[in-house]
Design a protein around this motif. Structure first.
Motif, PDB file in Angstrom:
ATOM      1  N   GLU A 217      65.577  23.690  44.682  1.00 32.53           N
ATOM      2  CA  GLU A 217      64.775  23.436  45.870  1.00 32.53           C
ATOM      3  C   GLU A 217      65.397  24.097  47.094  1.00 32.53           C
ATOM      4  OE1 GLU A 217      62.539  19.710  48.065  1.00 32.53           O
ATOM      5  OE2 GLU A 217      64.329  19.319  46.873  1.00 32.53           O
ATOM      6  N   LEU A 218      66.711  24.077  47.172  1.00 32.86           N
ATOM      7  CA  LEU A 218      67.411  24.689  48.295  1.00 32.86           C
ATOM      8  C   LEU A 218      67.154  26.192  48.334  1.00 32.86           C
ATOM      9  CD1 LEU A 218      69.258  23.458  50.466  1.00 32.86           C
ATOM     10  CD2 LEU A 218      71.219  24.176  49.097  1.00 32.86           C
ATOM     11  N   ALA A 219      67.121  26.807  47.160  1.00 32.57           N
ATOM     12  CA  ALA A 219      66.862  28.246  47.081  1.00 32.57           C
ATOM     13  C   ALA A 219      65.473  28.570  47.618  1.00 32.57           C
ATOM     14  CB  ALA A 219      66.990  28.720  45.632  1.00 32.57           C
ATOM     15  N   ARG A 224      62.212  30.884  52.105  1.00 37.19           N
ATOM     16  CA  ARG A 224      61.137  30.726  53.095  1.00 37.19           C
ATOM     17  C   ARG A 224      61.676  30.898  54.513  1.00 37.19           C
ATOM     18  NH1 ARG A 224      56.292  28.716  51.277  1.00 37.19           N
ATOM     19  NH2 ARG A 224      56.272  28.035  49.101  1.00 37.19           N
ATOM     20  N   ALA A 225      62.846  30.316  54.783  1.00 33.32           N
ATOM     21  CA  ALA A 225      63.442  30.435  56.118  1.00 33.32           C
ATOM     22  C   ALA A 225      63.807  31.883  56.420  1.00 33.32           C
ATOM     23  CB  ALA A 225      64.675  29.543  56.210  1.00 33.32           C
ATOM     24  N   GLY A 230      62.512  30.711  60.136  1.00 35.27           N
ATOM     25  CA  GLY A 230      62.638  29.307  60.493  1.00 35.27           C
ATOM     26  C   GLY A 230      64.068  28.807  60.381  1.00 35.27           C
ATOM     27  N   GLU A 231      64.222  27.497  60.527  1.00 33.87           N
ATOM     28  CA  GLU A 231      65.551  26.893  60.434  1.00 33.87           C
ATOM     29  C   GLU A 231      66.024  26.893  58.984  1.00 33.87           C
ATOM     30  OE1 GLU A 231      65.796  23.049  62.144  1.00 33.87           O
ATOM     31  OE2 GLU A 231      65.023  23.671  64.097  1.00 33.87           O
ATOM     32  N   TRP A 232      67.328  27.104  58.811  1.00 30.51           N
ATOM     33  CA  TRP A 232      67.896  27.056  57.468  1.00 30.51           C
ATOM     34  C   TRP A 232      67.876  25.617  56.966  1.00 30.51           C
ATOM     35  CZ3 TRP A 232      68.330  31.408  55.008  1.00 30.51           C
ATOM     36  CH2 TRP A 232      68.571  32.584  55.729  1.00 30.51           C
ATOM     37  N   PRO A 233      67.635  25.437  55.677  1.00 34.76           N
ATOM     38  CA  PRO A 233      67.588  24.061  55.152  1.00 34.76           C
ATOM     39  C   PRO A 233      68.938  23.374  55.252  1.00 34.76           C
ATOM     40  CG  PRO A 233      67.592  25.655  53.361  1.00 34.76           C
ATOM     41  CD  PRO A 233      67.405  26.438  54.626  1.00 34.76           C
ATOM     42  N   GLN A 239      73.948  32.824  52.441  1.00 35.67           N
ATOM     43  CA  GLN A 239      73.188  33.921  53.006  1.00 35.67           C
ATOM     44  C   GLN A 239      72.060  34.295  52.040  1.00 35.67           C
ATOM     45  OE1 GLN A 239      73.664  35.409  55.969  1.00 35.67           O
ATOM     46  NE2 GLN A 239      75.467  34.169  56.481  1.00 35.67           N
ATOM     47  N   VAL A 240      70.979  34.838  52.606  1.00 40.35           N
ATOM     48  CA  VAL A 240      69.909  35.420  51.806  1.00 40.35           C
ATOM     49  C   VAL A 240      69.870  36.914  52.139  1.00 40.35           C
ATOM     50  CG1 VAL A 240      67.447  35.477  51.310  1.00 40.35           C
ATOM     51  CG2 VAL A 240      68.566  33.300  51.800  1.00 40.35           C
TER      52      VAL A 240
END
Length: 247
Positions: A217-219, A224-225, A230-233, A239-240
């Motif tokens: 789910e975190l991935a 999406r962020a 948007g804000e990082w979860p 990093q992405v």
């Protein structure tokens, strides 16, 4: 009367047994529920669903980024609106049964379509069948000079680095046949004091189930962020690296 009562109890007992058996079999067939933060405790969504949703989101956004000037519809838009908003023809010519179908990626500028599936033979066949169904439906409704075909040449990858030096995940995709884009997730083990590019060159491994359960789910949220700005979860300390970083 006694025999009738006995038969009734036996029938009820058998029915109760069958209900219990069916419930037990159903419980075994259900995927494990997620207990990660932000999800409902009774959710039954399979762990792998996060990775599927993340892949569809990321690959669709990657296509849009590659072709910023084109009109591209993703899997939230149905065939009726694609024909209508893409100015391809008369959406009323679409049969009622197919109007709400939603292809994964439809480029109405290049007149191509892609269906996204996990990278295995069974899913590849499903993708071929679905892409063919979408194209057949669309091409009955569009103008003669706006016929669509299966897209080709679409490939790429992105990486997720957890905990600034922890495990490294990769999402990669390819289009081995027109209209069918296959994706896969892979994994690189931790390697202290090495850059993500050095670790990306390590041996590719299958993504461990415990990693999916812990970080699936975190991935999805992190991807999406990264694309939406948007804000990082909460809990993501990595990093992405999007396709533009991987070239």
């Amino acid at each position: 009367m006694k025999n009738s009562g006995t038969r009734m109890r036996s029938t009820l007992g058998l029915a109760g047994f069958l209900l219990v058996l069916m419930a037990a079999l159903g419980a075994q067939a259900e995927p494990p529920s997620s207990k990660l933060p932000g999800r409902k405790p009774d959710s039954k969504e399979p762990w792998g669903a996060f990775l599927g949703k993340a892949a569809h989101f990321a690959i669709g956004r990657a296509y849009r980024v590659q072709h910023p000037s084109r009109v591209v519809f993703l899997d939230t838009v149905d065939l009726y609106r694609i024909v209508e908003k893409g100015k391809l023809g008369d959406p009323e010519r679409l049969p009622e049964l197919v109007r709400l179908l939603r292809p994964d990626i439809t480029d109405t500028y290049a007149l191509v379509l892609f269906e996204l599936k996990p990278d295995n033979e069974e899913s590849r066949g499903e993708g071929r069948e679905q892409a063919g169904r979408y194209l057949a439906a669309l091409n009955k409704a569009v103008e003669p000079d706006k016929k669509l075909v299966g897209g080709t040449g679409f490939e790429g990858s992105l990486f997720l680095e957890f905990e600034n030096g922890g495990a490294l995940w990769q999402l990669s995709w390819r289009t081995p046949e027109p209209g069918v884009t296959l994706y896969r997730w892979s994994y690189r083990r931790k390697k202290p004091h090495a850059s993500w590019k050095e670790r990306a060159a390590q041996k590719e491994e299958e993504l461990p189930r415990e990693e999916i359960e812990q970080r699936g789910e975190l991935a999805e949220q992190a991807i999406r962020a990264a694309y939406d700005g948007g804000e990082w979860p909460k809990g993501f300390q990595g990093q992405v690296y999007l396709p533009v970083d991987c070239r």
